[in-house]
Enzyme design. Structure first.
Site, PDB file in Angstrom:
ATOM      1  N   ALA A 229       1.152  -1.210   0.340  1.00 53.36           N
ATOM      2  CA  ALA A 229      -0.463  -0.306  -0.169  1.00 53.36           C
ATOM      3  C   ALA A 229       0.316   1.532  -0.173  1.00 53.36           C
ATOM      4  O   ALA A 229       1.591   1.041   1.048  1.00 53.36           O
ATOM      5  CB  ALA A 229      -1.067  -0.211   1.331  1.00 53.36           C
TER       6      ALA A 229
ATOM      7  N   GLY B 224       1.903  -6.819   0.413  1.00 55.02           N
ATOM      8  CA  GLY B 224       1.172  -6.648  -0.737  1.00 55.02           C
ATOM      9  C   GLY B 224       1.669  -6.960  -2.353  1.00 55.02           C
ATOM     10  O   GLY B 224       1.464  -8.034  -2.628  1.00 55.02           O
TER      11      GLY B 224
ATOM     12  N   GLU C  33       1.639 -10.175  -2.548  1.00 55.19           N
ATOM     13  CA  GLU C  33      -0.576 -10.855  -2.036  1.00 55.19           C
ATOM     14  C   GLU C  33      -0.762 -11.052  -3.797  1.00 55.19           C
ATOM     15  O   GLU C  33      -1.236 -11.721  -3.842  1.00 55.19           O
ATOM     16  CB  GLU C  33      -1.136  -9.807  -1.216  1.00 55.19           C
ATOM     17  CG  GLU C  33      -0.814 -10.646   0.480  1.00 55.19           C
ATOM     18  CD  GLU C  33      -1.798  -9.130   1.324  1.00 55.19           C
ATOM     19  OE1 GLU C  33      -2.204  -9.830   2.230  1.00 55.19           O
ATOM     20  OE2 GLU C  33      -1.003  -7.861   1.138  1.00 55.19           O
TER      21      GLU C  33
ATOM     22  N   GLU D  46       4.054  -7.384   7.366  1.00 50.67           N
ATOM     23  CA  GLU D  46       3.236  -6.690   8.506  1.00 50.67           C
ATOM     24  C   GLU D  46       2.839  -7.003   9.712  1.00 50.67           C
ATOM     25  O   GLU D  46       3.023  -6.316  10.357  1.00 50.67           O
ATOM     26  CB  GLU D  46       1.828  -7.527   8.371  1.00 50.67           C
ATOM     27  CG  GLU D  46       1.406  -6.441   6.553  1.00 50.67           C
ATOM     28  CD  GLU D  46       2.188  -7.399   6.030  1.00 50.67           C
ATOM     29  OE1 GLU D  46       1.625  -6.854   4.109  1.00 50.67           O
ATOM     30  OE2 GLU D  46       2.861  -8.787   5.463  1.00 50.67           O
TER      31      GLU D  46
END
Length: 269
Positions: free
Chosen positions: A71, A117, A120, A140
């Site tokens: 992000a 991310g 992901e 994270e």
């Protein structure tokens, strides 16, 4: 190679025969995801799904440092949303991709580190090729957060359970070679040969009967009516856990400590 009318300042879209190449084009921000990345990638995938001439999609990043840094924290700090206002597009999930089920095969061409991310996105793709210097991880927990874009339930599906749990709980990354050995990615390539390797894989798919490939992908991935029913319970729990973690004091302490270059002090609240 022909340019299409798709894309924006944050995402470029090209065609190479029957293959669409979608590039997150924010190397100065380590290809971090903002709303324009979300919309650009999502629009491209949607166009690919409805274009009979597109038989495979490659998703990659610009530059040689990072595939995607996750992000865009700068955008978030300014109060900006990472998703478009359009509810249909927002439902595509992080980067316009992680919940965007299409029938055309999608290959991640991982041009640099795929952390948070970035991993992901890789997990959401059907296949992956990576540069030999890439690293994969979900850091994270080191920041008081958790991988809320599918990482925590998709990684244990794609790796041996205990290896996935080690990555999830420690936040430590693995190398591209280790990812290859574990089956997380399909191939490793030198930096200068990454797109060529991804295109070769895409072309091996594109020579096959398109409807056969698409039906095979839907069956293998459990796609029904553009959704994946077997993931619905996981996404529901994911939303509940997100409310707990992302509103905690620790979720504020982690990024603050990172910015201040010090060890975080966790309060478990």
């Amino acid at each position: 190679m022909m340019m299409t009318q798709l894309g924006n300042d944050a995402v470029t879209v090209e065609r190479n025969g029957h293959v669409m190449i979608v590039t997150i084009n924010r190397p100065e921000a380590r290809n971090a995801v903002n709303r324009f990345v979300h919309e650009g990638v999502g629009d491209a995938l949607e166009a690919a799904e409805h274009d009979p001439e597109v038989r495979c999609v490659i998703v990659t990043g610009a530059g040689d440092k990072s595939f995607c840094a996750g992000a865009d924290l700068v955008a978030l700090s300014r109060g900006e949303s990472l998703a478009p206002d359009d509810a249909t597009k927002a439902a595509w999930g992080f980067a316009g991709l992680v919940s965007h089920a299409i029938s055309k095969p999608v290959i991640a061409a991982v041009n640099g580190h795929a952390l948070g991310g970035g991993l992901e996105i890789t997990l959401a793709c059907d296949l992956a090729v990576a540069v030999d210097t890439a690293q994969f991880g979900l850091p994270e927990p080191k920041r008081g957060l958790f991988a809320a874009a599918g990482g925590v339930f998709r990684l244990p599906e794609q790796l041996p359970k205990k290896i996935a749990m080690e990555m999830i709980l420690t936040g430590d990354p693995i190398s591209a070679q280790r990812a290859l050995e574990l089956g997380l990615i399909n191939a490793v390539a030198p930096a200068g040969g990454l797109i060529e390797a991804a295109l070769k894989l895409a072309e091996r798919i594109a020579v096959n009967a398109p409807l056969s490939v698409q039906a095979s992908k839907r069956m293998a991935q459990g796609i029904v009516d553009r959704g994946v029913p077997r993931e619905e319970a996981a996404w529901k729990q994911n939303r509940a856990e997100t409310k707990i973690v992302f509103t905690s004091q620790d979720s504020r302490e982690g990024p603050k400590a990172f910015a201040e270059k010090r060890a975080p002090v966790w309060q478990a609240r």
